[in-house]
Design a protein around this motif. Structure first.
Motif, PDB file in Angstrom:
ATOM      1  N   UNK A  57      54.351 192.137 -27.368  1.00 29.97           N
ATOM      2  CA  UNK A  57      53.760 192.937 -26.308  1.00 29.97           C
ATOM      3  C   UNK A  57      54.595 192.892 -25.048  1.00 29.97           C
ATOM      4  N   UNK A  58      54.005 193.280 -23.916  1.00 30.49           N
ATOM      5  CA  UNK A  58      54.718 193.366 -22.643  1.00 30.49           C
ATOM      6  C   UNK A  58      54.423 192.160 -21.772  1.00 30.49           C
ATOM      7  N   UNK A  59      55.450 191.653 -21.131  1.00 35.15           N
ATOM      8  CA  UNK A  59      55.345 190.502 -20.240  1.00 35.15           C
ATOM      9  C   UNK A  59      56.126 190.853 -18.973  1.00 35.15           C
ATOM     10  N   UNK A  60      56.219 189.924 -18.047  1.00 36.49           N
ATOM     11  CA  UNK A  60      56.957 190.215 -16.821  1.00 36.49           C
ATOM     12  C   UNK A  60      57.610 188.963 -16.253  1.00 36.49           C
ATOM     13  N   UNK A  61      58.667 189.189 -15.497  1.00 39.12           N
ATOM     14  CA  UNK A  61      59.318 188.144 -14.702  1.00 39.12           C
ATOM     15  C   UNK A  61      59.203 188.581 -13.250  1.00 39.12           C
ATOM     16  N   UNK A  62      58.691 187.722 -12.396  1.00 40.61           N
ATOM     17  CA  UNK A  62      58.492 188.073 -10.995  1.00 40.61           C
ATOM     18  C   UNK A  62      59.715 187.684 -10.167  1.00 40.61           C
ATOM     19  N   UNK A  63      60.061 188.547  -9.218  1.00 39.29           N
ATOM     20  CA  UNK A  63      61.126 188.230  -8.272  1.00 39.29           C
ATOM     21  C   UNK A  63      60.603 188.399  -6.850  1.00 39.29           C
ATOM     22  N   UNK A  64      61.310 187.824  -5.911  1.00 43.32           N
ATOM     23  CA  UNK A  64      60.941 187.884  -4.494  1.00 43.32           C
ATOM     24  C   UNK A  64      61.851 188.862  -3.761  1.00 43.32           C
ATOM     25  N   UNK A  65      61.328 189.479  -2.714  1.00 45.58           N
ATOM     26  CA  UNK A  65      62.153 190.340  -1.862  1.00 45.58           C
ATOM     27  C   UNK A  65      61.764 190.129  -0.401  1.00 45.58           C
ATOM     28  N   UNK A 105      58.009 191.446   3.144  1.00 46.12           N
ATOM     29  CA  UNK A 105      58.340 190.581   2.019  1.00 46.12           C
ATOM     30  C   UNK A 105      57.227 190.635   0.975  1.00 46.12           C
ATOM     31  N   UNK A 106      57.560 190.153  -0.236  1.00 44.89           N
ATOM     32  CA  UNK A 106      56.573 190.145  -1.298  1.00 44.89           C
ATOM     33  C   UNK A 106      57.207 189.773  -2.621  1.00 44.89           C
ATOM     34  N   UNK A 107      56.452 189.968  -3.697  1.00 46.32           N
ATOM     35  CA  UNK A 107      56.947 189.723  -5.044  1.00 46.32           C
ATOM     36  C   UNK A 107      56.706 190.977  -5.883  1.00 46.32           C
ATOM     37  N   UNK A 108      57.515 191.142  -6.913  1.00 52.65           N
ATOM     38  CA  UNK A 108      57.400 192.322  -7.766  1.00 52.65           C
ATOM     39  C   UNK A 108      57.885 191.963  -9.168  1.00 52.65           C
ATOM     40  N   UNK A 109      57.462 192.741 -10.190  1.00 54.48           N
ATOM     41  CA  UNK A 109      57.798 192.388 -11.569  1.00 54.48           C
ATOM     42  C   UNK A 109      58.973 193.175 -12.154  1.00 54.48           C
ATOM     43  N   UNK A 110      59.674 192.518 -13.073  1.00 55.49           N
ATOM     44  CA  UNK A 110      60.549 193.179 -14.034  1.00 55.49           C
ATOM     45  C   UNK A 110      59.839 193.030 -15.372  1.00 55.49           C
ATOM     46  N   UNK A 111      59.526 194.133 -16.031  1.00 55.04           N
ATOM     47  CA  UNK A 111      58.760 194.072 -17.270  1.00 55.04           C
ATOM     48  C   UNK A 111      59.687 193.886 -18.468  1.00 55.04           C
TER      49      UNK A 111
END
Length: 250
Positions: A57-65, A105-111
């Motif tokens: 299935x689908x998962x994610x890796x979070x990164x910061x900006x 600033x915040x966090x966001x996903x790479x799926x």
């Protein structure tokens, strides 16, 4: 009008023109944006994504900006792009990431998606490097905060935080001892947790990021694993690891 007054008018006009030009220039200047993996206060060089820990299935890796400079006065967007690595071997997706007006600033996903029967990286590791996609709004920030390096595996392997972790996180070895593939597989089977982080806190019900447990939880899992190992050894004999050493917990 004497010569002094004429010179003063020329200099004043020049300064005014320079000031107006600078205002015009800076108002159109792109903002820089820094991106990194890890926590909001502790960047890491890379993060390993292990497909063997994930159900299909689908998962994610979070990164910061973080925006370098003043927060935008209107909603803005930025995008990432893969610039090198095993892009043809990984099913990933990137979206448009929105920064709301007044935020910076915040966090966001790479799926990341794991299809049924996915078999890449079972005999070695892979890698993809992501960078900011050029736009009219944003340009890359600091050199050391301009890339996201994702490593990929598809087999049970030593977690990045087993022997060392940056405060406020604890290393897994603190609770589970010396690493071996057999031991880690046993932990996964016993606890149902994989690739988790251990956060130091004295709060009763802290708000934690995904796949993170408290040090209190880790101590409880340590006891759970010791009891499960005792039962296993009584029923099957001593559990030996890939190096022919008996598996034990502290």
């Amino acid at each position: 009008m004497n010569m002094f007054k004429i010179l003063l008018m020329i200099v004043g006009t020049g300064l005014f023109a320079c000031t107006k030009n600078e205002e015009l220039y800076f108002s159109k200047e792109k903002r820089g944006i820094n991106i990194w993996l890890g926590t909001s206060t502790a960047p890491v060089d890379s993060v390993t994504y292990n497909f063997s820990y994930v159900v299909t299935g689908k998962d994610s890796v979070m990164f910061n900006y973080r925006v370098a400079g003043y927060p935008p006065d209107h909603d803005t967007e930025f995008e990432l792009q893969a610039v090198s690595g095993d892009t043809n071997l990984v099913y990933y997706s990137l979206g448009k990431y929105t920064i709301k007006a007044g935020e910076y600033q915040g966090t966001a996903p790479i799926y990341i998606e794991k299809p049924a029967g996915y078999s890449e990286f079972q005999n070695g590791s892979g890698k993809i490097v992501f960078r900011l996609k050029p736009s009219d709004e944003y340009e890359e920030g600091a050199l050391e905060l301009s890339t996201l390096n994702l490593a990929f595996k598809n087999y049970v392997a030593k977690p990045d935080n087993w022997d060392a972790a940056t405060y406020p996180y604890f290393a897994m070895s603190r609770y589970f001892g010396t690493y071996s593939n057999v031991k880690y597989s046993f932990i996964i089977q016993t606890t149902g947790l994989v690739n988790f982080k251990i956060y130091y806190t004295v709060a009763k019900d802290p708000a934690l990021e995904t796949n993170t447990i408290t040090s209190t939880n880790a101590a409880a899992l340590q006891v759970q694993c010791k009891l499960a190992l005792k039962t296993y050894n009584e029923e099957h004999g001593a559990l030996m690891d890939e190096n022919n050493n008996q598996v034990v917990f502290p």
